[in-house]
Design an enzyme around this catalytic site. Structure first.
Site, PDB file in Angstrom:
ATOM      1  CD  GLU A 155      48.106 -15.020  48.118  1.00 33.65           C
ATOM      2  OE1 GLU A 155      46.867 -14.990  48.088  1.00 33.65           O
ATOM      3  OE2 GLU A 155      48.819 -14.237  47.451  1.00 33.65           O
ATOM      4  CG  ASP A 175      49.866 -10.866  46.121  1.00 31.99           C
ATOM      5  OD1 ASP A 175      48.825 -11.304  46.626  1.00 31.99           O
ATOM      6  OD2 ASP A 175      49.978 -10.601  44.903  1.00 31.99           O
TER       7      ASP A 175
END
Length: 616
Positions: free
Chosen positions: A351, A315
């Site tokens: 990401e 993330d």
């Protein structure tokens, strides 16, 4: 009962003046044992008679000066950052964030670490994921809470992932690997309890080792068994890890673990003493400082050794490579991950953006990394929404995004919808977000979703509207499955899941966020299964080499190569893609009327706003 034995505890806190190991009995009575500091900033103690099942925490004393990043407060019971299990979930309470001397003892509010028995290391095996495979993103709780075939006691837990009904569904979609949204122990953001809401996604971690008891009551052993069951079915497991921040948030946040032990070592601070917030969550982990780097690497190794996971999705991944001068793909943490014997062959997915300076790094993570491709997401949405001038952009995305990843092989993870934003079906039903249930007056979430509503905002019983939306969902799925590179599907998008227009459902641990298995769109689901079978049967669709003119022809309706003028025509919305070697044809019609293609393989009609695949 296992025999009690001595257990050694070690905690990093170089600026503390004193640390105590705090042992708790079954009635929550506490025994404090002073720890001793070594020359390197580690505090140690060997606790006699302490063994498996013991509940514990840590207290730290020292200077208290938040303006200088010093948060020592012996009233705050802290979780050992290396604790591998906790006895209960975290619950936010204002006392956890009270200044020193004002909040009282937080031990009654804090989960305790649990001493666990060491599991034998699993044999190191190659990841179960092939290039160009299908990644299936899922929230453990939302995925199984309403599944009628999963026993009620297992619903919402990691153990449910190994149930035969779940495995059968994944195999019918030819899933290569499931990507589990965070399973590490997390805490609610402090505004959510006031709204009667809770964090449903887990992107606010407190521990990088311990699993959240709400979704993994059996701890690491439960994850290990679920991974084994999926591996037996040929399906890999990827964990979504949140190393960019922790749940202690900003200056007003709770003191739970890292902040109370070594805030200046674990977090990034500006020269004026304020917390850097490149994540939008209140703090940013100093991922390339030695304390945090060691913690992250040890955490990754822990999940490989003890659960046998095949890889990790990170993330807000620029945090992993952010140095003082900005993002660096050769940052120490990234280099050590690639060089580590346990991690070097794992699937690594970035990401590739956060909200900090220079935070958009799509295409820059380099060899060995896959990257979420939001340019693919946006261009495909724009094409099917009907935006002008999108034909060339669509072709680039279908071919592997050579503009982003070079011209040899793609590292793209193609996706049209993810956990964050509208589900795939809502893209054709809601032009605007409808996040009123989040309690923030519909201000949260992205305002521009590149979505459309087929003439009616929200639910509709009009058969024509329903049919148009299903057709659009089929077109979006078809585009995804015929694209070069890894593809990602979020759980439920294959059968029309909806969040009722909510594009930020992180706090909806209810029917808004849970998958409706009973009410799923069976026709759309069969379409997705057919696409998955097609992709599995056609190696050219799973190939990650960039498409070139030597591989394919881009044709107009008459079977002629598209001219420059046709490519540049802003209103052109049709093309056919023919693979030279196999003869596989993909006809795409984004127009409002049917399109007849006349190719060497024969004539065929592609209905309005749809994709047709023709095999020999």
């Amino acid at each position: 009962m296992p025999a009690r034995r001595d257990t050694r505890f070690s905690v990093w806190s170089p600026e503390a003046e004193q640390l105590w190991l705090c042992l708790f009995d079954v009635e929550d009575r506490e025994t404090r044992l002073p720890m001793l500091r070594d020359a390197d900033g580690w505090w140690h103690i060997g606790a006699a008679g302490v063994g498996v099942g013991q509940l514990y925490g840590v207290r730290a004393d020292g200077p208290y000066d938040p303006d200088r990043g010093l948060w020592f407060d012996p009233d705050k019971l802290l979780l050992d950052p290396y604790a591998t299990a906790i006895d209960r979930p975290f619950r936010y309470d204002p006392a956890l964030a009270a200044p020193r001397g004002e909040g009282g003892d937080t031990a009654p509010l804090m989960p305790k670490g649990v001493v666990t028995a060491a599991l034998p290391d699993l044999p190191h095996q190659p990841p179960r994921f092939a290039a160009g495979g299908l990644i299936y993103e899922l929230s453990v709780r939302a995925f199984t809470m309403l599944h009628p075939d999963v026993p009620e006691a297992l619903r919402g837990t990691v153990a449910a992932l190994g149930h035969p009904a779940i495995v059968a569904h994944l195999k019918a979609l030819h899933v290569s690997a499931v990507e589990l949204m965070p399973v590490n122990a997390w805490i609610d953001e402090r505004h959510l309890p006031l709204l009667g809401l809770s964090n449903a996604w887990g992107y606010n971690p407190v521990s990088y080792f311990a699993l959240d008891p709400r979704i993994a009551p059996g701890g690491i052993g439960e994850l290990r068994e679920a991974v084994a069951a999926l591996h037996a079915a040929g399906i890999g497991v990827i964990l979504d890890m949140v190393y960019n921040h922790d749940g202690e948030s900003d200056r007003q946040g709770p003191t739970l673990s890292l902040r109370g032990l070594d805030a200046r070592g674990y977090f990034r601070y500006a020269p004026d003493g304020s917390l850097i917030n490149d994540t939008g969550t209140g703090n940013s982990i100093a991922c390339n400082a030695p304390p945090a780097r060691g913690l992250i690497l040890d955490s990754l190794r822990w999940f490989v050794r003890n659960a046998g996971v095949d890889g990790f999705r990170f993330d807000l991944a620029p945090a992993l490579g952010r140095m003082e001068q900005g993002f660096d793909p050769a940052a120490p943490l990234l280099q050590e991950m690639r060089a580590d014997p346990l991690l070097a062959d794992r699937i690594l997915i970035a990401e590739p953006w956060d909200v900090g300076p220079g935070g958009y790094q799509l295409g820059n993570f380099g060899e060995g990394w896959l990257e979420w491709n939001d340019r693919y997401r946006d261009d495909v949405r724009r094409f099917w929404r009907g935006d002008s001038g999108m034909l060339g952009h669509l072709a680039t995305r279908l071919g592997g995004s050579s503009d982003l990843f070079g011209h040899v092989a793609t590292r793209s993870v193609n996706f049209i919808a993810a956990h964050d934003g509208f589900p795939l079906a809502d893209l054709a039903a809601f032009e605007h977000r409808h996040n009123e249930a989040n309690g923030e007056d519909n201000r949260d979430g992205h305002g521009d979703n590149l979505s459309w509503n087929n003439g009616v905002e929200g639910p509709s019983d009009d058969p024509e509207v329903v049919a148009a939306r299903r057709s659009d969902a089929k077109a979006l799925l078809s585009t995804l499955f015929v694209s070069r590179g890894a593809i990602m599907l979020t759980a439920g998008d294959e059968f029309g899941r909806t969040q009722q227009g909510n594009n930020n459902a992180y706090a909806q641990d209810n029917e808004i966020g849970w998958l409706d298995w009973e009410g799923r769109d069976r026709e759309l689901e069969q379409h997705a299964r057919d696409l998955a079978a097609l992709r599995a049967a056609c190696p050219e669709l799973r190939d990650v080499a960039m498409l070139t003119d030597a591989d394919v022809e881009w044709l107009d309706e008459e079977g002629r190569p598209l001219t420059v003028e046709q490519w540049e025509d802003p209103e052109r919305r049709t093309l056919a893609l023919r693979y030279r070697a196999s003869g596989l044809v993909i006809g795409i019609n984004g127009a409002s009327g049917p399109c007849r293609f006349r190719l060497a393989q024969g004539n065929f009609v592609v209905p309005p706003r749809s994709v047709h695949v023709l095999t020999d």
